[in-house]
Scaffold this motif. Structure first.
Motif, PDB file in Angstrom:
ATOM      1  N   GLY A  39       0.821  -1.197   0.000  1.00 38.76           N
ATOM      2  CA  GLY A  39       0.000   0.000   0.000  1.00 38.76           C
ATOM      3  C   GLY A  39       0.856   1.247   0.000  1.00 38.76           C
ATOM      4  N   VAL A  40       0.267   2.361  -0.457  1.00 39.93           N
ATOM      5  CA  VAL A  40       0.961   3.648  -0.533  1.00 39.93           C
ATOM      6  C   VAL A  40       0.044   4.738   0.003  1.00 39.93           C
ATOM      7  CG1 VAL A  40       2.006   5.365  -2.054  1.00 39.93           C
ATOM      8  CG2 VAL A  40       2.346   2.924  -2.522  1.00 39.93           C
ATOM      9  N   VAL A  41       0.617   5.619   0.813  1.00 35.57           N
ATOM     10  CA  VAL A  41      -0.067   6.837   1.268  1.00 35.57           C
ATOM     11  C   VAL A  41       0.553   7.997   0.508  1.00 35.57           C
ATOM     12  CG1 VAL A  41      -0.638   8.325   3.215  1.00 35.57           C
ATOM     13  CG2 VAL A  41      -0.400   5.851   3.569  1.00 35.57           C
ATOM     14  N   THR A  42      -0.231   8.684  -0.313  1.00 39.00           N
ATOM     15  CA  THR A  42       0.261   9.870  -1.014  1.00 39.00           C
ATOM     16  C   THR A  42      -0.331  11.120  -0.371  1.00 39.00           C
ATOM     17  OG1 THR A  42      -1.517  10.029  -2.660  1.00 39.00           O
ATOM     18  CG2 THR A  42       0.323   8.538  -3.148  1.00 39.00           C
ATOM     19  N   LEU A  43       0.236  12.277  -0.730  1.00 40.62           N
ATOM     20  CA  LEU A  43      -0.188  13.540  -0.129  1.00 40.62           C
ATOM     21  C   LEU A  43      -1.305  14.233  -0.893  1.00 40.62           C
ATOM     22  CD1 LEU A  43       3.279  15.014   0.917  1.00 40.62           C
ATOM     23  CD2 LEU A  43       1.705  13.598   2.256  1.00 40.62           C
ATOM     24  N   GLY A  44      -1.721  13.652  -2.014  1.00 40.59           N
ATOM     25  CA  GLY A  44      -2.803  14.273  -2.772  1.00 40.59           C
ATOM     26  C   GLY A  44      -2.923  13.680  -4.158  1.00 40.59           C
ATOM     27  N   ALA A  45      -3.968  14.140  -4.880  1.00 39.99           N
ATOM     28  CA  ALA A  45      -4.274  13.569  -6.192  1.00 39.99           C
ATOM     29  C   ALA A  45      -3.171  13.847  -7.202  1.00 39.99           C
ATOM     30  CB  ALA A  45      -5.602  14.136  -6.690  1.00 39.99           C
ATOM     31  N   CYS A  46      -2.577  15.041  -7.154  1.00 38.27           N
ATOM     32  CA  CYS A  46      -1.523  15.368  -8.111  1.00 38.27           C
ATOM     33  C   CYS A  46      -0.310  14.463  -7.904  1.00 38.27           C
ATOM     34  CB  CYS A  46      -1.139  16.831  -7.971  1.00 38.27           C
ATOM     35  SG  CYS A  46      -0.028  17.443  -9.264  1.00 38.27           S
ATOM     36  N   GLN A  47       0.026  14.163  -6.642  1.00 37.62           N
ATOM     37  CA  GLN A  47       1.139  13.266  -6.367  1.00 37.62           C
ATOM     38  C   GLN A  47       0.807  11.843  -6.826  1.00 37.62           C
ATOM     39  OE1 GLN A  47       2.816  12.272  -2.219  1.00 37.62           O
ATOM     40  NE2 GLN A  47       4.203  13.850  -3.029  1.00 37.62           N
ATOM     41  N   THR A  48      -0.435  11.424  -6.627  1.00 33.39           N
ATOM     42  CA  THR A  48      -0.843  10.109  -7.119  1.00 33.39           C
ATOM     43  C   THR A  48      -0.697  10.023  -8.630  1.00 33.39           C
ATOM     44  OG1 THR A  48      -2.420   9.874  -5.288  1.00 33.39           O
ATOM     45  CG2 THR A  48      -2.735   8.448  -7.196  1.00 33.39           C
ATOM     46  N   GLU A  49      -1.048  11.103  -9.329  1.00 36.86           N
ATOM     47  CA  GLU A  49      -0.919  11.126 -10.780  1.00 36.86           C
ATOM     48  C   GLU A  49       0.540  10.994 -11.204  1.00 36.86           C
ATOM     49  OE1 GLU A  49      -2.844  14.811 -11.648  1.00 36.86           O
ATOM     50  OE2 GLU A  49      -4.798  14.068 -10.938  1.00 36.86           O
ATOM     51  N   ARG A  50       1.443  11.589 -10.444  1.00 32.80           N
ATOM     52  CA  ARG A  50       2.874  11.427 -10.738  1.00 32.80           C
ATOM     53  C   ARG A  50       3.279   9.962 -10.642  1.00 32.80           C
ATOM     54  NH1 ARG A  50       6.531  15.534 -12.610  1.00 32.80           N
ATOM     55  NH2 ARG A  50       5.723  17.551 -11.903  1.00 32.80           N
ATOM     56  N   LEU A  51       2.842   9.288  -9.586  1.00 30.89           N
ATOM     57  CA  LEU A  51       3.225   7.892  -9.388  1.00 30.89           C
ATOM     58  C   LEU A  51       2.572   6.962 -10.414  1.00 30.89           C
ATOM     59  CD1 LEU A  51       3.112   7.730  -5.496  1.00 30.89           C
ATOM     60  CD2 LEU A  51       5.133   7.722  -6.948  1.00 30.89           C
ATOM     61  N   ASP A  52       1.432   7.374 -10.935  1.00 33.48           N
ATOM     62  CA  ASP A  52       0.738   6.560 -11.928  1.00 33.48           C
ATOM     63  C   ASP A  52       1.562   6.412 -13.203  1.00 33.48           C
ATOM     64  OD1 ASP A  52      -1.595   5.089 -12.764  1.00 33.48           O
ATOM     65  OD2 ASP A  52      -2.063   6.766 -14.092  1.00 33.48           O
ATOM     66  N   ALA A  53       2.564   7.263 -13.378  1.00 32.84           N
ATOM     67  CA  ALA A  53       3.435   7.157 -14.548  1.00 32.84           C
ATOM     68  C   ALA A  53       4.366   5.955 -14.471  1.00 32.84           C
ATOM     69  CB  ALA A  53       4.244   8.438 -14.718  1.00 32.84           C
ATOM     70  N   TYR A  54       4.569   5.398 -13.265  1.00 33.03           N
ATOM     71  CA  TYR A  54       5.432   4.227 -13.127  1.00 33.03           C
ATOM     72  C   TYR A  54       4.688   2.988 -13.628  1.00 33.03           C
ATOM     73  CZ  TYR A  54       8.970   6.686 -10.388  1.00 33.03           C
ATOM     74  OH  TYR A  54       9.966   7.536  -9.994  1.00 33.03           O
ATOM     75  N   PRO A  55       5.332   2.147 -14.402  1.00 34.56           N
ATOM     76  CA  PRO A  55       4.637   0.985 -14.970  1.00 34.56           C
ATOM     77  C   PRO A  55       4.161  -0.012 -13.930  1.00 34.56           C
ATOM     78  CG  PRO A  55       7.003   0.896 -15.440  1.00 34.56           C
ATOM     79  CD  PRO A  55       6.718   2.251 -14.907  1.00 34.56           C
ATOM     80  N   THR A  56       4.759  -0.013 -12.739  1.00 35.68           N
ATOM     81  CA  THR A  56       4.351  -0.975 -11.713  1.00 35.68           C
ATOM     82  C   THR A  56       3.400  -0.373 -10.686  1.00 35.68           C
ATOM     83  OG1 THR A  56       6.401  -0.424 -10.532  1.00 35.68           O
ATOM     84  CG2 THR A  56       6.412  -2.414 -11.894  1.00 35.68           C
ATOM     85  N   TRP A  57       2.960   0.882 -10.894  1.00 36.68           N
ATOM     86  CA  TRP A  57       2.017   1.487  -9.942  1.00 36.68           C
ATOM     87  C   TRP A  57       0.743   0.651  -9.825  1.00 36.68           C
ATOM     88  CZ3 TRP A  57       1.489   4.375  -5.923  1.00 36.68           C
ATOM     89  CH2 TRP A  57       0.257   4.946  -5.587  1.00 36.68           C
ATOM     90  N   SER A  58       0.310   0.074 -10.928  1.00 36.98           N
ATOM     91  CA  SER A  58      -0.917  -0.724 -10.907  1.00 36.98           C
ATOM     92  C   SER A  58      -0.773  -1.987 -10.069  1.00 36.98           C
ATOM     93  CB  SER A  58      -1.334  -1.103 -12.333  1.00 36.98           C
ATOM     94  OG  SER A  58      -0.303  -1.853 -12.972  1.00 36.98           O
ATOM     95  N   ALA A  59       0.471  -2.378  -9.765  1.00 36.39           N
ATOM     96  CA  ALA A  59       0.683  -3.578  -8.950  1.00 36.39           C
ATOM     97  C   ALA A  59       0.471  -3.300  -7.462  1.00 36.39           C
ATOM     98  CB  ALA A  59       2.101  -4.122  -9.175  1.00 36.39           C
ATOM     99  N   VAL A  60       0.442  -2.028  -7.058  1.00 33.94           N
ATOM    100  CA  VAL A  60       0.211  -1.686  -5.649  1.00 33.94           C
ATOM    101  C   VAL A  60      -1.230  -2.023  -5.297  1.00 33.94           C
ATOM    102  CG1 VAL A  60       0.192   0.173  -3.959  1.00 33.94           C
ATOM    103  CG2 VAL A  60       1.948   0.126  -5.732  1.00 33.94           C
ATOM    104  N   GLU A  61      -1.418  -2.802  -4.235  1.00 35.05           N
ATOM    105  CA  GLU A  61      -2.745  -3.294  -3.891  1.00 35.05           C
ATOM    106  C   GLU A  61      -3.720  -2.174  -3.550  1.00 35.05           C
ATOM    107  OE1 GLU A  61      -2.775  -6.259  -0.886  1.00 35.05           O
ATOM    108  OE2 GLU A  61      -1.315  -7.537  -1.902  1.00 35.05           O
ATOM    109  N   ALA A  62      -3.247  -1.153  -2.824  1.00 31.88           N
ATOM    110  CA  ALA A  62      -4.158  -0.107  -2.365  1.00 31.88           C
ATOM    111  C   ALA A  62      -3.370   1.174  -2.125  1.00 31.88           C
ATOM    112  CB  ALA A  62      -4.860  -0.538  -1.075  1.00 31.88           C
TER     113      ALA A  62
END
Length: 380
Positions: free
Chosen positions: A157-180
């Motif tokens: 799991g990952v705790v991000t600080l907001g939607a914009c930061q989540t969008e940054r991490l979504d660029a990583y090809p393995t972000w979808s592998a994070v369960e929650a």
């Protein structure tokens, strides 16, 4: 069921460092929920290490790091944490991002029945690219990004600080592998009692009782701009009827540049940080709070200074990318206005004067459930 939880960050406890302060809040909630909490932190950065500020909410394990410099403490902590974490007793481990790339400690772990979480703060190597230290198409950046890509596969799991930061991490090809993942903005729950203007120690000490104050308080690092504010200050300095002044109470990489750029402005003052006991005086001295961000840093940093100033009645002027998490939060709460980076000086001046006429305490305050949200997420 009680879990053994390990929290890892270079800072823990104390009033001055946001990551240490927020981590202590989460540790308290976990202990209150009946979990066994240990913290791995730096002896040089632990608020209770010298006995001056005990943090009796968890068992604290410290590692040695240099007290001076930046890179040395980062590397020393990262290496020792990577070696120690796999052998400590824990069921769930939460990694923060001080030092940068602490996430890579996940690569050496055999998880077995253990669960691993990442609580993001500043994003690396993205911050190094925005700083200009690395090129996104360069070998060093690509190698660090690949380490993150590999480490994300290890997370539960990952705790991000907001939607914009989540969008940054979504660029990583393995972000979808994070369960929650969950988005939890920074917070500042330090007691901040109202300080009436006549009793404000900062205003009295500086002779500002008859002035209107635009206040920038906190780090003035590479991610933050000051040129737009100084442009407005220059316009206001030319108006003999103006009572506006700009107070920068700052430390950071750009303080010297700020002082040089403001040297000829009589309505700009640059001060060092005040003692913690004067935090309320500082924040309640503002008629308008100022927060800035340079283009390209949105989602990479999320300034925590917003959440202290929101405890006062003064509105906030944010100058920076309109899609940044800070800008979104100000709009959501209705606590100020947002101007784009490089806004003309006249626009900044008009925004300050408009905000100065805004009714005090209009808009919402943030809720106070952030530590509980994170504690529940990592123990679900």
């Amino acid at each position: 069921m009680a879990e053994r939880i390990l929290l890892v960050n270079r800072f823990f406890g104390g009033a001055q460092t946001p990551t240490g302060r927020m981590l202590e809040d989460v540790a308290r909630r976990l202990v209150e929920a009946g979990h066994h909490v240990e913290v791995l932190t730096s002896a040089a950065a632990y608020a209770g290490a010298d006995g001056a500020a005990e943090v009796p909410v968890a068992r604290v394990r410290t590692v040695w790091t240099p007290k001076q410099g930046r890179l040395g403490p980062w590397v020393a902590f990262l290496m020792q944490a990577a070696l120690r974490i796999p052998f400590l007793p824990w069921d769930r481990c939460v990694l923060l991002t001080d030092p940068p790339m602490l996430l890579t400690a996940a690569l050496g772990m055999r998880k077995r029945n253990r669960r691993l979480y990442w609580w993001t703060m500043d994003l690396y190597p993205e911050a190094l690219a925005s700083h200009g230290m690395l090129k996104e198409d360069g070998l060093a950046y690509r190698m660090l990004a690949r380490l993150n890509t590999a480490a994300l596969r290890r997370l539960d799991g990952v705790v991000t600080l907001g939607a914009c930061q989540t969008e940054r991490l979504d660029a990583y090809p393995t972000w979808s592998a994070v369960e929650a993942h969950v988005e939890v903005p920074p917070w500042d729950y330090r007691p901040l009692l109202r300080v009436e203007r006549s009793a404000n120690r900062l205003l009295n000490a500086q002779g500002w009782q008859d002035r209107r104050v635009v206040l920038y308080a906190g780090n003035i690092g590479e991610a933050h701009s000051f040129e737009e504010a100084l442009g407005a200050a220059r316009l206001l300095a030319a108006d003999p009827a103006s009572r506006w002044m700009f107070a920068f109470v700052v430390r950071g990489a750009q303080r010297d540049a700020l002082e040089a750029a403001a040297a000829d402005l009589p309505n700009v003052v640059v001060l060092d940080y005040l003692p913690p006991e004067q935090t309320a005086d500082l924040l309640w001295s503002a008629d308008v709070h100022l927060i800035t961000m340079r283009p390209g840093w949105e989602g990479i940093v999320v300034p925590s200074k917003l959440y202290g100033v929101l405890m006062t009645d003064a509105p906030v002027l944010f100058i920076g990318p309109p899609e940044a998490d800070t800008a979104r939060e100000i709009r959501r709460l209705g606590r100020g206005t947002v101007l784009p980076a490089d806004a003309p000086a006249e626009d900044v001046r008009e925004a300050i004067e408009w905000l100065g006429a805004t009714e005090a305490s209009s808009g919402q305050r943030p809720d106070r459930t952030a530590p509980e949200t994170i504690a529940a997420f990592v123990t679900a």
